[in-house]
Design a protein around this motif. Structure first.
Motif, PDB file in Angstrom:
ATOM      1  N   UNK A  42      53.974  38.852  10.766  1.00 36.04           N
ATOM      2  CA  UNK A  42      53.428  40.135  10.834  1.00 36.04           C
ATOM      3  C   UNK A  42      54.591  41.232  10.224  1.00 36.04           C
ATOM      4  N   UNK A  43      54.224  42.370  10.126  1.00 37.87           N
ATOM      5  CA  UNK A  43      55.069  43.279   9.185  1.00 37.87           C
ATOM      6  C   UNK A  43      54.798  44.651   9.717  1.00 37.87           C
ATOM      7  N   UNK A  44      55.686  45.676   9.585  1.00 38.06           N
ATOM      8  CA  UNK A  44      55.647  47.079   9.791  1.00 38.06           C
ATOM      9  C   UNK A  44      55.542  47.542   8.431  1.00 38.06           C
TER      10      UNK A  44
ATOM     11  N   UNK B  70      64.456  39.497  13.537  1.00 42.04           N
ATOM     12  CA  UNK B  70      64.339  40.817  12.823  1.00 42.04           C
ATOM     13  C   UNK B  70      62.859  40.765  12.385  1.00 42.04           C
ATOM     14  N   UNK B  71      62.371  42.057  12.541  1.00 45.94           N
ATOM     15  CA  UNK B  71      60.958  42.393  11.952  1.00 45.94           C
ATOM     16  C   UNK B  71      61.203  42.287  10.663  1.00 45.94           C
ATOM     17  N   UNK B  72      59.763  42.105   9.949  1.00 47.82           N
ATOM     18  CA  UNK B  72      59.787  42.699   8.613  1.00 47.82           C
ATOM     19  C   UNK B  72      59.049  43.977   8.416  1.00 47.82           C
ATOM     20  N   UNK B  73      59.791  44.739   7.431  1.00 46.02           N
ATOM     21  CA  UNK B  73      59.403  46.072   7.261  1.00 46.02           C
ATOM     22  C   UNK B  73      58.823  45.959   5.698  1.00 46.02           C
TER      23      UNK B  73
ATOM     24  N   UNK C 221      50.307  45.110  -2.549  1.00 47.31           N
ATOM     25  CA  UNK C 221      49.201  44.610  -2.008  1.00 47.31           C
ATOM     26  C   UNK C 221      49.624  42.867  -2.007  1.00 47.31           C
ATOM     27  N   UNK C 222      50.160  42.613  -3.426  1.00 48.63           N
ATOM     28  CA  UNK C 222      50.568  41.137  -3.428  1.00 48.63           C
ATOM     29  C   UNK C 222      51.546  40.952  -2.151  1.00 48.63           C
ATOM     30  N   UNK C 223      52.616  41.745  -2.047  1.00 44.04           N
ATOM     31  CA  UNK C 223      53.625  41.383  -0.929  1.00 44.04           C
ATOM     32  C   UNK C 223      52.749  41.319   0.414  1.00 44.04           C
ATOM     33  N   UNK C 224      51.702  42.050   0.775  1.00 46.18           N
ATOM     34  CA  UNK C 224      51.324  41.923   2.149  1.00 46.18           C
ATOM     35  C   UNK C 224      50.258  40.646   2.093  1.00 46.18           C
TER      36      UNK C 224
ATOM     37  N   UNK D 154      43.953  42.510   3.689  1.00 46.05           N
ATOM     38  CA  UNK D 154      45.124  43.268   2.870  1.00 46.05           C
ATOM     39  C   UNK D 154      44.475  44.351   1.889  1.00 46.05           C
ATOM     40  N   UNK D 155      43.201  44.274   1.398  1.00 48.71           N
ATOM     41  CA  UNK D 155      42.902  44.966   0.295  1.00 48.71           C
ATOM     42  C   UNK D 155      42.908  46.670   0.655  1.00 48.71           C
ATOM     43  N   UNK D 156      43.310  47.176  -0.368  1.00 42.35           N
ATOM     44  CA  UNK D 156      43.694  48.716  -0.216  1.00 42.35           C
ATOM     45  C   UNK D 156      42.222  49.458  -0.034  1.00 42.35           C
ATOM     46  N   UNK D 157      41.026  48.964  -0.586  1.00 46.84           N
ATOM     47  CA  UNK D 157      39.998  49.706  -0.780  1.00 46.84           C
ATOM     48  C   UNK D 157      38.875  48.888   0.125  1.00 46.84           C
TER      49      UNK D 157
END
Ligand code: GSH
Length: 211
Positions: A31-33, A5-8, A19-22, A208-211
């Motif tokens: 890999x994740x969706x 199974x994939x991770x979403x 962000x911490x989870x990513x 993974x950083x959001x900015x």
């Protein structure tokens, strides 16, 4: 043969906890969706997967998990890749302690009170609450002091290798340091600042950083 199974990950692009989870997924090489859910704009939608209408939520096959502390531990234990939890009891205790500090004392003043009002809201054309920002800064001081006192046993909070504590805390401190006053306060805690710089240089952090 059925594929695993994939991770979403259900999260909000600007969420510090997502962000911490990513970061944990990225450090493990998983890999994740991504499913974008803004818990502030669409609380009813967030509440479909999270009883407190927050993000992130990790879904792996038929298994769903919320609360970042549980998500990052699951990611470490369910997938191959570098171990993100030390085995030594004292290092493990330190890791859990820093995760608890992140949740109980760091996130709210450092992210929701300072970063939101000094960085996020102005960047998004929203009116900041300056009183709240000032209060967040004041409440962050003892947190930074406590974290500074806990550094120094290794480059990371769990010792020689990055642990769940580093991944849990780094987005919070990085967001805080985006605010000029936050960066100035951090500069006075030399070991903590060096730790953040070490984390910021990691490929997983940059990816993974959001900015
Ligand atoms: N205890 C939760 C906290 C998650 C959290 O506060 N997420 C924020 C985004 S960073 C959120 O969804 N906030 C929505 C709200 O407070 O209404 C966890 O560890 O996952």
């Amino acid at each position: 043969m059925t594929s695993p199974p994939r991770v979403t990950l259900h999260g909000y692009q600007h969420s510090i906890y997502a962000w911490a989870a990513r970061l944990a997924l990225s450090e493990k090489g998983v890999d994740w969706d991504w499913v974008e859910v803004d818990p502030f704009a669409e609380p009813e939608r967030a509440a479909r997967r999270h009883p407190f209408a927050k993000v992130p939520v990790l879904v792996h096959g038929s298994f769903a998990l919320y609360e970042t502390v549980a998500i990052v531990q699951y990611v470490d234990e369910a997938f191959p890749g570098p171990a993100l939890q030390p085995t030594d009891p004292q290092a493990r205790g330190r890791m859990r302690q820093v995760q608890a500090i992140a949740d109980a004392y760091a996130y709210w003043p450092m992210v929701r009170m300072l970063y939101s009002n000094r960085v996020f809201r102005p960047r998004h054309g929203e009116e900041p609450d300056r009183t709240e920002a000032r209060e967040g800064l004041a409440r962050a001081r003892p947190v930074l002091d406590a974290l500074e006192a806990l550094t120094g046993e290794g480059p990371f909070f769990g010792g020689a290798a990055p642990s769940l504590a580093d991944l849990h805390l780094a987005p919070i401190v990085a967001a805080f340091a985006e605010a000029p006053e936050g960066g100035a306060l951090l500069a006075g805690r030399r070991r903590l600042k060096a730790w953040l710089e070490t984390m910021q240089a990691r490929p997983a952090f940059r990816a993974t950083r959001p900015w």
